[in-house]
Write a protein that holds these residues in place. Structure first.
Motif, PDB file in Angstrom:
ATOM      1  N   VAL A  19       0.836  -1.219   0.000  1.00  9.12           N
ATOM      2  CA  VAL A  19       0.000   0.000   0.000  1.00  9.12           C
ATOM      3  C   VAL A  19       0.860   1.254   0.000  1.00  9.12           C
ATOM      4  O   VAL A  19       0.393   2.338  -0.337  1.00  9.12           O
ATOM      5  N   ALA A  20       2.108   1.053   0.394  1.00  6.17           N
ATOM      6  CA  ALA A  20       2.997   2.227   0.445  1.00  6.17           C
ATOM      7  C   ALA A  20       4.458   1.781   0.381  1.00  6.17           C
ATOM      8  O   ALA A  20       4.767   0.591   0.525  1.00  6.17           O
ATOM      9  N   HIS A  21       5.322   2.729   0.126  1.00  3.29           N
ATOM     10  CA  HIS A  21       6.769   2.479   0.170  1.00  3.29           C
ATOM     11  C   HIS A  21       7.326   3.141   1.410  1.00  3.29           C
ATOM     12  O   HIS A  21       6.863   4.220   1.805  1.00  3.29           O
ATOM     13  N   CYS A  22       8.313   2.495   2.011  1.00  2.00           N
ATOM     14  CA  CYS A  22       8.980   3.095   3.169  1.00  2.00           C
ATOM     15  C   CYS A  22       9.615   4.415   2.727  1.00  2.00           C
ATOM     16  O   CYS A  22      10.250   4.486   1.672  1.00  2.00           O
ATOM     17  N   ALA A  23       9.430   5.438   3.509  1.00  4.05           N
ATOM     18  CA  ALA A  23       9.937   6.768   3.163  1.00  4.05           C
ATOM     19  C   ALA A  23      11.464   6.805   3.156  1.00  4.05           C
ATOM     20  O   ALA A  23      12.056   7.704   2.559  1.00  4.05           O
ATOM     21  N   PRO A  28       8.513  -1.816  -0.386  1.00  4.16           N
ATOM     22  CA  PRO A  28       7.045  -1.845  -0.405  1.00  4.16           C
ATOM     23  C   PRO A  28       6.511  -2.553   0.843  1.00  4.16           C
ATOM     24  O   PRO A  28       7.055  -3.580   1.253  1.00  4.16           O
ATOM     25  N   VAL A  29       5.494  -1.990   1.430  1.00  3.80           N
ATOM     26  CA  VAL A  29       4.904  -2.577   2.641  1.00  3.80           C
ATOM     27  C   VAL A  29       3.384  -2.647   2.513  1.00  3.80           C
ATOM     28  O   VAL A  29       2.767  -1.789   1.873  1.00  3.80           O
ATOM     29  N   CYS A  30       2.814  -3.697   3.108  1.00  3.69           N
ATOM     30  CA  CYS A  30       1.358  -3.832   3.094  1.00  3.69           C
ATOM     31  C   CYS A  30       0.748  -3.043   4.251  1.00  3.69           C
ATOM     32  O   CYS A  30       1.487  -2.547   5.113  1.00  3.69           O
ATOM     33  N   GLN A  31      -0.559  -2.966   4.232  1.00  7.92           N
ATOM     34  CA  GLN A  31      -1.255  -2.182   5.255  1.00  7.92           C
ATOM     35  C   GLN A  31      -0.910  -2.690   6.664  1.00  7.92           C
ATOM     36  O   GLN A  31      -0.763  -1.893   7.592  1.00  7.92           O
ATOM     37  N   GLU A  32      -0.734  -3.999   6.749  1.00  5.43           N
ATOM     38  CA  GLU A  32      -0.452  -4.632   8.040  1.00  5.43           C
ATOM     39  C   GLU A  32       0.955  -4.292   8.544  1.00  5.43           C
ATOM     40  O   GLU A  32       1.164  -4.099   9.731  1.00  5.43           O
ATOM     41  N   CYS A  33       1.915  -4.237   7.563  1.00  6.82           N
ATOM     42  CA  CYS A  33       3.329  -4.040   7.945  1.00  6.82           C
ATOM     43  C   CYS A  33       3.728  -2.572   8.084  1.00  6.82           C
ATOM     44  O   CYS A  33       4.721  -2.274   8.760  1.00  6.82           O
ATOM     45  N   GLN A  34       3.001  -1.707   7.432  1.00  2.07           N
ATOM     46  CA  GLN A  34       3.452  -0.308   7.427  1.00  2.07           C
ATOM     47  C   GLN A  34       3.400   0.309   8.824  1.00  2.07           C
ATOM     48  O   GLN A  34       2.505   0.035   9.618  1.00  2.07           O
ATOM     49  N   LYS A  35       4.422   1.083   9.103  1.00  2.00           N
ATOM     50  CA  LYS A  35       4.508   1.782  10.392  1.00  2.00           C
ATOM     51  C   LYS A  35       4.389   3.285  10.097  1.00  2.00           C
ATOM     52  O   LYS A  35       5.199   3.837   9.345  1.00  2.00           O
ATOM     53  N   ILE A  36       3.371   3.877  10.644  1.00  2.00           N
ATOM     54  CA  ILE A  36       3.165   5.311  10.386  1.00  2.00           C
ATOM     55  C   ILE A  36       3.587   6.110  11.620  1.00  2.00           C
ATOM     56  O   ILE A  36       3.052   5.918  12.714  1.00  2.00           O
ATOM     57  N   TYR A  37       4.589   6.934  11.420  1.00  2.00           N
ATOM     58  CA  TYR A  37       5.065   7.811  12.489  1.00  2.00           C
ATOM     59  C   TYR A  37       4.922   9.249  11.998  1.00  2.00           C
ATOM     60  O   TYR A  37       5.412   9.593  10.923  1.00  2.00           O
ATOM     61  N   GLU A  38       4.284  10.064  12.769  1.00  2.97           N
ATOM     62  CA  GLU A  38       4.101  11.486  12.445  1.00  2.97           C
ATOM     63  C   GLU A  38       3.570  11.660  11.027  1.00  2.97           C
ATOM     64  O   GLU A  38       4.020  12.528  10.279  1.00  2.97           O
ATOM     65  N   CYS A  47      13.816   2.467  10.367  1.00  2.73           N
ATOM     66  CA  CYS A  47      13.807   3.442   9.270  1.00  2.73           C
ATOM     67  C   CYS A  47      13.292   4.792   9.767  1.00  2.73           C
ATOM     68  O   CYS A  47      13.791   5.838   9.342  1.00  2.73           O
ATOM     69  N   TYR A  48      12.318   4.773  10.671  1.00  3.08           N
ATOM     70  CA  TYR A  48      11.790   6.022  11.237  1.00  3.08           C
ATOM     71  C   TYR A  48      12.882   6.759  12.008  1.00  3.08           C
ATOM     72  O   TYR A  48      13.068   7.972  11.855  1.00  3.08           O
ATOM     73  N   GLU A  49      13.625   5.954  12.820  1.00  7.02           N
ATOM     74  CA  GLU A  49      14.706   6.573  13.608  1.00  7.02           C
ATOM     75  C   GLU A  49      15.803   7.116  12.702  1.00  7.02           C
ATOM     76  O   GLU A  49      16.374   8.168  12.963  1.00  7.02           O
ATOM     77  N   SER A  50      16.065   6.365  11.605  1.00 14.95           N
ATOM     78  CA  SER A  50      17.054   6.816  10.614  1.00 14.95           C
ATOM     79  C   SER A  50      16.589   8.138   9.999  1.00 14.95           C
ATOM     80  O   SER A  50      17.380   9.071   9.818  1.00 14.95           O
ATOM     81  N   ALA A  51      15.269   8.193   9.707  1.00 18.69           N
ATOM     82  CA  ALA A  51      14.698   9.420   9.136  1.00 18.69           C
ATOM     83  C   ALA A  51      14.835  10.573  10.124  1.00 18.69           C
ATOM     84  O   ALA A  51      15.144  11.701   9.725  1.00 18.69           O
ATOM     85  N   LYS A  52      14.622  10.273  11.402  1.00 18.16           N
ATOM     86  CA  LYS A  52      14.760  11.305  12.428  1.00 18.16           C
ATOM     87  C   LYS A  52      16.199  11.826  12.474  1.00 18.16           C
ATOM     88  O   LYS A  52      16.435  13.024  12.581  1.00 18.16           O
ATOM     89  N   ARG A  53      17.157  10.869  12.363  1.00 16.01           N
ATOM     90  CA  ARG A  53      18.586  11.255  12.363  1.00 16.01           C
ATOM     91  C   ARG A  53      18.887  12.124  11.148  1.00 16.01           C
ATOM     92  O   ARG A  53      19.540  13.142  11.247  1.00 16.01           O
ATOM     93  N   THR A  54      18.378  11.681   9.975  1.00 16.35           N
ATOM     94  CA  THR A  54      18.585  12.435   8.733  1.00 16.35           C
ATOM     95  C   THR A  54      17.982  13.833   8.875  1.00 16.35           C
ATOM     96  O   THR A  54      18.587  14.815   8.458  1.00 16.35           O
ATOM     97  N   GLY A  55      16.781  13.849   9.507  1.00 18.49           N
ATOM     98  CA  GLY A  55      16.117  15.135   9.725  1.00 18.49           C
ATOM     99  C   GLY A  55      16.968  16.056  10.561  1.00 18.49           C
ATOM    100  O   GLY A  55      17.141  17.233  10.231  1.00 18.49           O
TER     101      GLY A  55
END
Ligand SMILES: [Zn+2]
Ligand SMILES: [Zn+2]
Length: 142
Positions: A19-23, A28-38, A47-55
């Motif tokens: 349903v979406a790609h990891c940012a 690619p991740v399905c609705q069940e696997c996707q993790k939505i943060y902010e 990956c979220y923490e990596s994104a936070k570091r990149t941010g």
């Protein structure tokens, strides 16, 4: 039913459409696997923490850029101050030496006037002599 993304399937569930790609890693991740943060979809917390570091890195880059801009501004101000100081110094120098220059100009003027007067006197003498000579010469001719 979740919307398929370019026919991709979930990385963890090959039978489930993504349903979406990891940012971050674009997995690619399905609705069940996707993790939505902010409000952003990730495949995992990592990956979220990596994104936070990149941010934060992006923030650092912006901070550095701002610091560079500030340095440039300060440098421009310093250059401007140097120019003003030089202009002031030049003006002060000119003002200080103006009297000297004026005195020299006055001397030169007096000398020139003297020379002109002397020349005039010489010319007058010459003319008188000449006219006298002429008169004598003319007198002889008569
Ligand atoms: Zn990911
Ligand atoms: Zn999945």
């Amino acid at each position: 039913m979740a919307e398929k993304i370019n026919g991709s399937v979930c990385l963890n569930h090959p039978d489930t459409p993504a349903v979406a790609h990891c940012a971050v890693c674009r997995k690619p991740v399905c609705q069940e696997c996707q993790k939505i943060y902010e409000g952003v979809t990730y495949c995992s917390k990592e990956c979220y923490e990596s994104a936070k570091r990149t941010g934060s890195m992006v923030d650092d880059v912006i901070k550095k850029r701002k610091a560079v801009e500030l340095k440039r501004k300060i440098r421009n101000i310093i250059i401007l101050l140097i120019i003003i100081a030089l202009a002031f110094a030049g003006w002060t120098y000119y003002k200080k030496n103006k009297s000297t220059i004026d005195a020299k100009a006055k001397n030169l003027k007096q000398q020139t006037e003297k020379t002109i007067n002397d020349s005039k006197k010489s010319i007058d003498k010459g003319l008188i002599k000449d006219s006298k000579y002429k008169k004598e010469h003319e007198g002889l001719l008569k």
